[in-house]
Design an enzyme around this catalytic site. Sequence first.
Site, PDB file in Angstrom:
ATOM      1  N   ASP A  69       0.843  -1.202   0.000  1.00 19.69           N
ATOM      2  CA  ASP A  69       0.000   0.000   0.000  1.00 19.69           C
ATOM      3  C   ASP A  69       0.881   1.256   0.000  1.00 19.69           C
ATOM      4  O   ASP A  69       0.370   2.386  -0.041  1.00 19.69           O
ATOM      5  CB  ASP A  69      -1.014  -0.009   1.148  1.00 19.69           C
ATOM      6  N   LYS A  78      -1.209  -9.271   2.825  1.00 20.20           N
ATOM      7  CA  LYS A  78      -0.434  -8.835   3.986  1.00 20.20           C
ATOM      8  C   LYS A  78      -1.293  -7.895   4.828  1.00 20.20           C
ATOM      9  O   LYS A  78      -2.069  -7.101   4.271  1.00 20.20           O
ATOM     10  CB  LYS A  78       0.855  -8.130   3.552  1.00 20.20           C
ATOM     11  N   GLU A 124       9.315  -4.180  10.273  1.00 19.88           N
ATOM     12  CA  GLU A 124       9.758  -2.901   9.701  1.00 19.88           C
ATOM     13  C   GLU A 124      10.337  -1.991  10.776  1.00 19.88           C
ATOM     14  O   GLU A 124       9.710  -1.754  11.818  1.00 19.88           O
ATOM     15  CB  GLU A 124       8.569  -2.217   8.996  1.00 19.88           C
TER      16      GLU A 124
HETATM   17  O1  KIV Z   1       3.607  -1.085   1.623  1.00 23.54           O
HETATM   18  C1  KIV Z   1       4.777  -1.504   1.574  1.00 23.54           C
HETATM   19  O2  KIV Z   1       5.519  -1.257   0.607  1.00 23.54           O
HETATM   20  C2  KIV Z   1       5.277  -2.287   2.692  1.00 23.54           C
HETATM   21  C3  KIV Z   1       6.734  -2.625   2.708  1.00 23.54           C
HETATM   22  C4  KIV Z   1       7.532  -1.419   3.011  1.00 23.54           C
HETATM   23  C5  KIV Z   1       7.038  -3.744   3.610  1.00 23.54           C
HETATM   24  O3  KIV Z   1       4.536  -2.629   3.551  1.00 23.54           O
END
Ligand code: KIV
Length: 273
Positions: free
Chosen positions: A53, A122, A191
């Site tokens: 996202d 995710k 993260e």
């Molecule tokens: O949205 C994203 O790109 C992420 C990554 C930084 C892990 O969640």
Amino acid sequence: MSTYNESARPKVTTSRLMEMKRLGEKIACITSYDYTMAGIVDAAGVDLILVGDSAANVMMGYDTTLPITIDDMITFAKGVARGAKRAFVVVDLPFGYYQGNPELALASAVRIMKETGAEGVKMEGGSEIRESIARILSAGIPVCGHLGLTPQSVNKFGGYGVRAKGDEEAQRLIDDAKMLDQMGCFAIVLEKIPAALATKVTAEVSAPVIGIGAGSGTDGQILVIQDMLGMNRGFSPKFMRRYGDLADVMEKSLNRYVTDVKAVDFPNASEQY
Ligand code: KIV
């Protein structure tokens, strides 16, 4: 010329990711948001592509990830899933489509799986989204967890600083990671947390742990593609390594194009019908 060994290229699956952890083979992950980029990323040997996202920032120009919708995510993910032949493709469930509502969470995840061709979703958070994760897993949809700095909670954190520096938050993160692992998440993103904590979590869970700003002790790494290719000039946190200066290459190429068009040098006789 590709430096990646083309002959050793099994399709990446959740069980292959688990096997990579077991064998100590590091997992290379990158974000992508469109068909063309996904094809290049896939050919380069990247194991997992996240349709993050972060598209809200790097594709749509928002300051945070909060405004992106599930329809936006589906549009980006459709292209990526068509472009990726070998890599495992995971899509972020965006803010507001899973928190505090397991039915909505399942409906959101089902839409992603049905409409995009991606292979998993995710979700940011730990025990507070446990029911939503359980509902999605019960439908046979692979779920990747995401702990530490979770940008959808930026307003709660008050910024994008390093998380879990104190003992209490670190212990909560360990407990959440173990919970996600026991529930059956196929991977966990950590993260922007201290490297020692990420290494400890990686050793204590069976799911592959993918780090961003979490040191070298995780099972794999992920970066946002625009950042690592140098397309995003204004963003250079400590954890990010720049592998190219594409903004410079693109701008110079476009400057040449503008010059050629204005000079009526493009197209020339061999470039027309
Ligand atoms: O949205 C994203 O790109 C992420 C990554 C930084 C892990 O969640």
